[in-house]
Write an enzyme that holds these catalytic residues in place. Structure first.
Site, PDB file in Angstrom:
ATOM      1  N   HIS A 185       0.868  -1.179   0.000  1.00 33.90           N
ATOM      2  CA  HIS A 185       0.000   0.000   0.000  1.00 33.90           C
ATOM      3  C   HIS A 185       0.907   1.232   0.000  1.00 33.90           C
ATOM      4  O   HIS A 185       1.999   1.184   0.556  1.00 33.90           O
ATOM      5  CB  HIS A 185      -0.832  -0.054   1.287  1.00 33.90           C
ATOM      6  CG  HIS A 185      -1.920   0.961   1.395  1.00 33.90           C
ATOM      7  ND1 HIS A 185      -1.682   2.266   1.757  1.00 33.90           N
ATOM      8  CD2 HIS A 185      -3.261   0.861   1.206  1.00 33.90           C
ATOM      9  CE1 HIS A 185      -2.823   2.933   1.797  1.00 33.90           C
ATOM     10  NE2 HIS A 185      -3.805   2.096   1.460  1.00 33.90           N
TER      11      HIS A 185
ATOM     12  N   CYS B 134      -4.754   2.434  -3.787  1.00 31.36           N
ATOM     13  CA  CYS B 134      -3.504   2.912  -3.160  1.00 31.36           C
ATOM     14  C   CYS B 134      -2.337   1.961  -3.361  1.00 31.36           C
ATOM     15  O   CYS B 134      -1.464   1.831  -2.495  1.00 31.36           O
ATOM     16  CB  CYS B 134      -3.687   3.176  -1.669  1.00 31.36           C
ATOM     17  SG  CYS B 134      -4.831   4.493  -1.326  1.00 31.36           S
TER      18      CYS B 134
ATOM     19  N   LYS C 258     -10.642  -0.845  10.255  1.00 31.81           N
ATOM     20  CA  LYS C 258     -10.777  -2.004   9.368  1.00 31.81           C
ATOM     21  C   LYS C 258     -11.157  -3.250  10.156  1.00 31.81           C
ATOM     22  O   LYS C 258     -11.196  -4.360   9.617  1.00 31.81           O
ATOM     23  CB  LYS C 258      -9.470  -2.230   8.604  1.00 31.81           C
ATOM     24  CG  LYS C 258      -9.185  -1.106   7.594  1.00 31.81           C
ATOM     25  CD  LYS C 258      -7.913  -1.367   6.842  1.00 31.81           C
ATOM     26  CE  LYS C 258      -7.395  -0.151   6.118  1.00 31.81           C
ATOM     27  NZ  LYS C 258      -8.162   0.208   4.916  1.00 31.81           N
TER      28      LYS C 258
ATOM     29  N   GLN D 236      -4.844  -5.212   6.956  1.00 32.96           N
ATOM     30  CA  GLN D 236      -5.883  -6.107   6.433  1.00 32.96           C
ATOM     31  C   GLN D 236      -5.962  -7.434   7.184  1.00 32.96           C
ATOM     32  O   GLN D 236      -6.871  -8.224   6.940  1.00 32.96           O
ATOM     33  CB  GLN D 236      -5.641  -6.394   4.945  1.00 32.96           C
ATOM     34  CG  GLN D 236      -5.777  -5.181   4.052  1.00 32.96           C
ATOM     35  CD  GLN D 236      -7.179  -4.596   4.036  1.00 32.96           C
ATOM     36  OE1 GLN D 236      -8.160  -5.255   4.370  1.00 32.96           O
ATOM     37  NE2 GLN D 236      -7.279  -3.336   3.665  1.00 32.96           N
TER      38      GLN D 236
ATOM     39  N   ASP E 193       2.791  -4.763   8.119  1.00 34.37           N
ATOM     40  CA  ASP E 193       1.594  -3.945   7.916  1.00 34.37           C
ATOM     41  C   ASP E 193       0.388  -4.865   8.082  1.00 34.37           C
ATOM     42  O   ASP E 193       0.075  -5.668   7.205  1.00 34.37           O
ATOM     43  CB  ASP E 193       1.642  -3.328   6.507  1.00 34.37           C
ATOM     44  CG  ASP E 193       0.340  -2.624   6.129  1.00 34.37           C
ATOM     45  OD1 ASP E 193      -0.647  -2.717   6.887  1.00 34.37           O
ATOM     46  OD2 ASP E 193       0.314  -1.993   5.056  1.00 34.37           O
TER      47      ASP E 193
HETATM   48  C1  LIG Z   1      -2.578  -2.909   3.435  1.00 34.66           C
HETATM   49  C2  LIG Z   1      -2.865  -1.541   3.941  1.00 34.66           C
HETATM   50  N1  LIG Z   1      -1.893  -0.837   4.516  1.00 34.66           N
HETATM   51  C3  LIG Z   1      -2.119   0.392   5.013  1.00 34.66           C
HETATM   52  C4  LIG Z   1      -3.348   0.989   4.929  1.00 34.66           C
HETATM   53  C5  LIG Z   1      -3.531   2.371   5.483  1.00 34.66           C
HETATM   54  O1  LIG Z   1      -4.386   2.352   6.561  1.00 34.66           O
HETATM   55  P1  LIG Z   1      -4.994   3.688   7.158  1.00 34.66           P
HETATM   56  O2  LIG Z   1      -5.570   4.441   6.011  1.00 34.66           O
HETATM   57  O3  LIG Z   1      -6.011   3.226   8.135  1.00 34.66           O
HETATM   58  O4  LIG Z   1      -3.873   4.434   7.803  1.00 34.66           O
HETATM   59  C6  LIG Z   1      -4.387   0.291   4.325  1.00 34.66           C
HETATM   60  C7  LIG Z   1      -5.716   0.915   4.199  1.00 34.66           C
HETATM   61  O5  LIG Z   1      -6.268   1.116   3.156  1.00 34.66           O
HETATM   62  C8  LIG Z   1      -4.143  -1.004   3.821  1.00 34.66           C
HETATM   63  O6  LIG Z   1      -5.117  -1.704   3.231  1.00 34.66           O
END
Ligand SMILES: Cc1ncc(COP(=O)(O)O)c(C=O)c1O
Lengths: 137, 405
Positions: free
Chosen positions: B124, B365, B227, B204, B201
């Site tokens: 991401h 993203c 999430k 998910q 990370d």
């Molecule tokens: C795999 C992953 N990493 C990071 C993020 C970023 O999370 P947040 O927007 O809650 O900071 C997301 C959210 O879309 C994600 O799916």
């Protein structure tokens, strides 16, 4: 036909759709499909409208002080919206284009479906028409 | 889920009974954010109604109560992810802030010119850009693990990227675009053999899989409450105490200090050293109810329900002509990115919305990953605990009709 007349016609055309989201989308796709073919060569970076989720190209010709637009999009619904804008702005003078306020979006209920993030594309398209008008003044 | 039939679960989420464009809402955008159960919503309003106060510094009753509730969330999370101590649980605004906290703090003391960081092609943007930023400022090299056309990490390629300059690996546990479950255990093991800091990370993974940071043995694990049925604006960084102790603060301000004078300031103990300013108290308290909700149903029960849904959706999608699923890893969760032959994903998103179906369209993203697959975007369906096979049937029916236009 003035831009006001064209907008009024569009508002009239949309009345049968009764602000139903699905019917509106289908209608937009239909009118998009009816647009003239757009030359592949015109799909250049210069003609690309920046700031839309989908790809939109817009080009123009100046004839007798009036601007005639043509364009295309890689998505059907956006292409329908584009075709409406072309219908409104094509054949108008730069001054008339710059002085036009687009009110049909609110009056057709399109604003309800084209929420804030989606309307970005519409705003970007409108700006492109006006930038072209400005540079041909 | 005998104790918790699906009907009861759906009733816990008020939004699921709403109508969207005259249709029942079918919410398939869970990877972006999940819906919230009533217990979460109520606990937030209960905090503001009955014991709103700033925490930690007050001695009055309300401040005591708010502090207690806030710190209970920290303990609950510690247990939920199997951390050793609440010192290892730092509250943030979300995964993004967590990754920025780790990268900018490590950039100040651990990562030096010439050092190497490894990420993967399926990250991401929030697990790419923070590393790029410190790579630029500290003259580090960023290396990228290849992803196969099925959407799986190439472990051999990962091993080949490791040198004696490799200082850190940051990897997504479950890809938000492909649904791939990465073999993080294996990667973390390799990292610890080479003395490399591992960052996972977990945005998910946290609502869909049992997480135990001790058995994973990662140095950092980062996730977002929103999430996992919790509120937006709250996230967690888990970090091993011995590393966090050495790290300098991320932000300066109140709460993170012991003593302040103009000549010298001493920092507070863990985890407060990393929590400058008044935190998002109400939402942290709401997050507690989200964790309780997951634990009440049982993460194993959630996992098994979601696996059967995933299989159902996978089979149904594979039966549709003219559709291509992007991300076909053997080990994946119920996230399906797809494109269709004749309908652009953007049109698809709007047309399905007109039928009450919420899914996501675009690059999710993960632009480098899209480039890799030579796409500019996909439509993405992502499942959660409250989704049903009926909803999948309705979605598949609607999709087939749209594609026939
Ligand atoms: C795999 C992953 N990493 C990071 C993020 C970023 O999370 P947040 O927007 O809650 O900071 C997301 C959210 O879309 C994600 O799916």
């Amino acid at each position: 036909m003035t831009t006001t007349q064209t907008q009024n016609d569009i508002v009239e055309d949309f009345k049968v759709l009764e602000e139903d989201f699905e019917m509106t989308l289908n209608y937009l796709m239909e009118i998009g499909e009816k647009m003239d073919d757009y030359d592949e060569e015109l799909k250049s970076d210069d003609n690309l409208v920046k700031g839309c989720q989908s790809k939109v190209w817009l080009s123009h010709e100046l004839k007798g002080g009036k601007i005639f637009f043509s364009g295309d999009s890689n998505t059907s619904i956006t292409k329908g919206l584009l075709s409406l804008l072309i219908k409104i702005f094509s054949g108008q003078t730069p001054e008339d284009i710059l002085n036009t306020k687009l009110y049909f979006i609110n009056k057709t209920g399109l604003c309800r479906f084209i929420g804030t993030q989606r309307s970005n594309g519409l705003e970007a398209m409108e700006n492109k028409f006006k930038i072209i008008a400005l540079s041909n003044k | 889920m005998n104790k918790y039939p699906l009907k009861k679960i759906r009733d816990d989420f008020p939004i699921l009974s709403s109508k969207i464009n005259n249709h029942n809402l079918v919410y398939f955008d869970n990877a972006a954010t999940t819906q919230k159960p009533k217990s979460v919503i109520d606990s937030i309003s209960n905090y503001y109604k009955n014991y709103n106060a700033n925490i930690h510094r007050g001695i009055h009753t309300l401040a005591e109560k708010a502090t207690e509730e806030f710190e209970q969330t920290r303990s609950l999370i510690k247990n939920f992810i199997g951390a050793s101590s609440t010192k290892e649980i730092i509250f943030t605004r979300g995964t993004t802030e967590g990754l920025n906290l780790i990268s900018s703090s490590l950039a100040k003391f651990h990562l030096k010119e010439g050092d190497e960081i490894i990420i993967s092609e399926m990250e991401h943007h929030s697990n790419i850009v923070p590393w790029q930023m410190i790579a630029n400022s500290n003259k580090l090299t960023l290396k990228v693990i290849e992803v196969s056309k099925e959407g799986e990490i190439n472990i051999d390629h990962f091993k080949s990227l490791i040198t004696d300059k490799t200082k850190l690996v940051s990897l997504v546990y479950i890809s938000n675009t492909l649904g791939t479950i990465n073999p993080v255990q294996n990667i973390i093991k390799i990292c610890s053999q080479h003395n490399i800091i591992s960052v996972i990370d977990g945005a998910q993974s946290s609502a869909h899989k049992k997480i135990n940071v001790k058995s994973l043995n990662c140095d950092f694990y980062v996730f977002s409450a929103h999430k996992m049925y919790g509120p937006t604006g709250v996230g967690v960084v888990f970090g091993k105490e011995k590393i966090l102790e050495k790290m300098p603060p991320y932000m300066g301000g109140g709460e993170m200090i012991k003593d302040v004078s103009f000549s010298k300031t001493s920092y507070n103990d863990l985890p407060y050293k990393f929590e400058a300013g008044t935190p998002n108290i109400g939402d942290v308290i709401g997050f507690k109810e989200a964790i309780k909700y997951i634990e009440d149903i049982g993460i194993e029960n959630i996992e098994s329900h979601e696996i059967s849904l995933k299989k159902y959706a996978e089979k149904a999608l594979n039966n549709i002509d003219g559709i291509k699923i992007v991300g076909t890893a053997k080990n994946k969760i119920g996230i399906f990115s797809f494109i269709t032959k004749n309908v652009h994903y953007y049109d698809l998103g709007l047309l399905l919305d007109a039928k009450g179906i919420a899914l996501r369209t675009g690059h999710h993203c993960t632009q480098p990953l899209m480039d890799k697959f030579d796409l500019d975007g996909t439509a993405r369906l992502s499942l959660a605990i409250y989704n049903t096979t009926d909803e999948i049937d309705y979605f598949v029916d609607s999709l087939i009709k749209l594609m026939k236009r």
